[in-house]
Structure formats: structure tokens, C-alpha cells
Motif scaffolding. Sequence first.
Motif, short mmCIF file in Angstrom:
data_model
loop_
_atom_site.label_atom_id
_atom_site.label_comp_id
_atom_site.label_asym_id
_atom_site.label_seq_id
_atom_site.Cartn_x
_atom_site.Cartn_y
_atom_site.Cartn_z
N GLY A 163 0.81 -1.22 0.00
CA GLY A 163 0.00 0.00 0.00
C GLY A 163 0.83 1.26 0.00
N THR A 164 2.03 1.18 -0.58
CA THR A 164 2.89 2.36 -0.63
C THR A 164 3.82 2.25 -1.82
OG1 THR A 164 4.40 3.75 0.65
CG2 THR A 164 4.73 1.38 0.81
N THR A 165 4.30 3.39 -2.30
CA THR A 165 5.25 3.43 -3.41
C THR A 165 6.67 3.30 -2.87
OG1 THR A 165 3.78 4.85 -4.68
CG2 THR A 165 6.08 4.78 -5.37
N LEU A 166 7.42 2.39 -3.44
CA LEU A 166 8.79 2.15 -2.99
C LEU A 166 9.83 2.78 -3.90
CD1 LEU A 166 8.41 -1.66 -2.17
CD2 LEU A 166 8.30 0.25 -0.56
N LEU A 167 9.51 2.86 -5.18
CA LEU A 167 10.46 3.36 -6.17
C LEU A 167 9.81 4.45 -7.00
CD1 LEU A 167 11.85 -0.08 -7.39
CD2 LEU A 167 13.01 1.51 -5.86
N ARG A 168 10.60 5.51 -7.27
CA ARG A 168 10.11 6.59 -8.13
C ARG A 168 10.84 6.49 -9.46
NH1 ARG A 168 11.25 10.25 -4.95
NH2 ARG A 168 9.23 10.42 -3.90
#
Length: 314
Positions: free
Chosen positions: A63-68
Motif C-alpha cells: 500500500g505504498t510506493t517504494l520506487l520513483r
Amino acid sequence: MSKTQPPPIHAEWVSLLPVDLLRHLEAFVAVAEARSFTRGADLCGTPQPVVSRRVAALERDLGTTLLRRTSRQVELTDAGRTLLPHAADLVARAGHFRELAAAARAAGLSAGIPAGPDPRALVAARRAAAAAGITLTFAEHPAAERAALVRRGRLDVALLPCPPDEEEAGAELGAATTTDDLRGRRLHLDQLRRSGGDDGRPRALHLAAEDDVPWVRDPVRRAARLAGLLDGQLRVGTSDTEALTCALEYGDAILCTPAWAAAHRLRWRPFGDVALRRTYAVAGRPRVARELVDAVLPALARAAGLVTDPEEPR
């Protein structure tokens, strides 16, 4: 605790992680360290689209972004920087566990178990070990011999009787019978005061040598005295063959686990007078990694008749 130093993670936890989660973590770690999906895919030996899907699946699960993703490279988000050392630790431990399993598979492990196992349980135990990547061979010995053989390096691992507060594997003990005249959902020891055979011999309760330990034998003796049984009605160290013969001929009861009773087609009930368990710790010789000892514990429990429903061979 700093963000770069994850807390210790036991190897047995790693062995229980879903395979998909490990693959997703491996993809995330590879891409994060390479700062590129293409180079990360090369590190994983996996096509780049598969690595991208695994990272995306991990992000959805968390439920979260790890990589941009940028046009030039891949950057870690704040969440990614926090979770990367923990993910890398899990991936490293999983790799170590696979190496240990591969070594065990190549050499095999010898395991000491109680005498008289159900062959179907041994088949299920070998399959359980094989699922963990380990080849097991079994050797039947009395408890004292199992302990000595592990110390001498003649056995790699063994189940050893231990008090209930040290239990790593165990099962409830109750009474197995062949007769229909001992009624009730529980067996009360005073029921054994009835004669079973034609000669009027009092029924006996048989304890196997495996249960000749203070935390089983002594409570049974106290309960038997309170129930009014004679000293000769409690028989300790009876062989399986003798106990089964006496159950058939005289209506005797056998102290055993539900799995042992089922393997011999006997009716099993818990006792109404006393609560008992057969309890074991697993020991390994010093050269055997504790991770492997823990990994084979479920298989040893099956082999020792502690699992109620062993898998039938197909």
C-alpha cells in the motif's frame, strides 16, 4: 534502532515466507541497488517486464510506493529507503537458507525417531522434508540411544523427550482400546477395574518405553492409585506388539497419541483423570545448522506419530 540496521530475523521465519513475496522482495532489492529496472532484471536473471510486475505487486501489497521512476534512473521513496535494508536482510537470509537446504539435499540428514513408526507417516514425513529441499533418512532407536548418537555425530538430528515446558513438538496422550464395553467420551482409570478376558484378569494400562519419563509416568501412577488400580495394572515399557496383543485378548488400554491409535485401528479417547502430553525437543549435532534442525522439525513430528492425519501415499 537506526533505519540501516534491521532487527534480527530468525531463519525459520524466512522459510515460512510465501515464495511470491520472496520473489517480489528480490526484485525490489535488485532494482533499488542497481537504480535501474533493466540492470535489476539482469541481477535477478529475470526478464525486465517480470521484474516490473513483481515490484508493482509488492507496492500494491504494501500500500505504498517504494520506487520513483524517472526518465534517467530509479530513485527510492522515503518508504523505499526505510524498507530496503529489511528487504535486503530477508533476501540474504532466504539465499542462505536455500544454500543450507541444497547442502542437506546433496548429503541427506539422518534422523533419530522412536521405534515402531507408521510407514505411512514416514512417507508423509519424507515428503514434508523434500518440500523444504531436504532428504531425510530415519533410524529407530530408544530415546537414550538417540541422544547419545547425536552427541557422537552418528545421527544428524533426533527427537528427544523433554518436559512439557520445553516442548518443540508434541501430542496429547490418551487411551486406545479395542473393546466396546468401556464407554464414554473419556476413559476414566477406574473403568479398568473391570475384568476383560475370560479368566477374570484385571485390565491393565500399558505405557511404552517412550513414555517412561517422570512427566508422564508419575502423573499416571498417582492417578492410577487414586482410581484404586493395583500396582500390576500399570505396566511400563511394554512393547507395541505385547500391548496390542493384550488389548485384543484382555481389553487392556494403551497410553498413546491419537495418530498411533489411528494407525493401529484402535479407538482413542483422552483420560478423564489426568491430562498428559508426549513432548519432544529436537537436537542436532554441532555441524548441522540450527536452520536445518528447525526446518526438519515438522517432518520429524510426522514420523514420530505426533500428527493426527498423516498424508496417505498416492
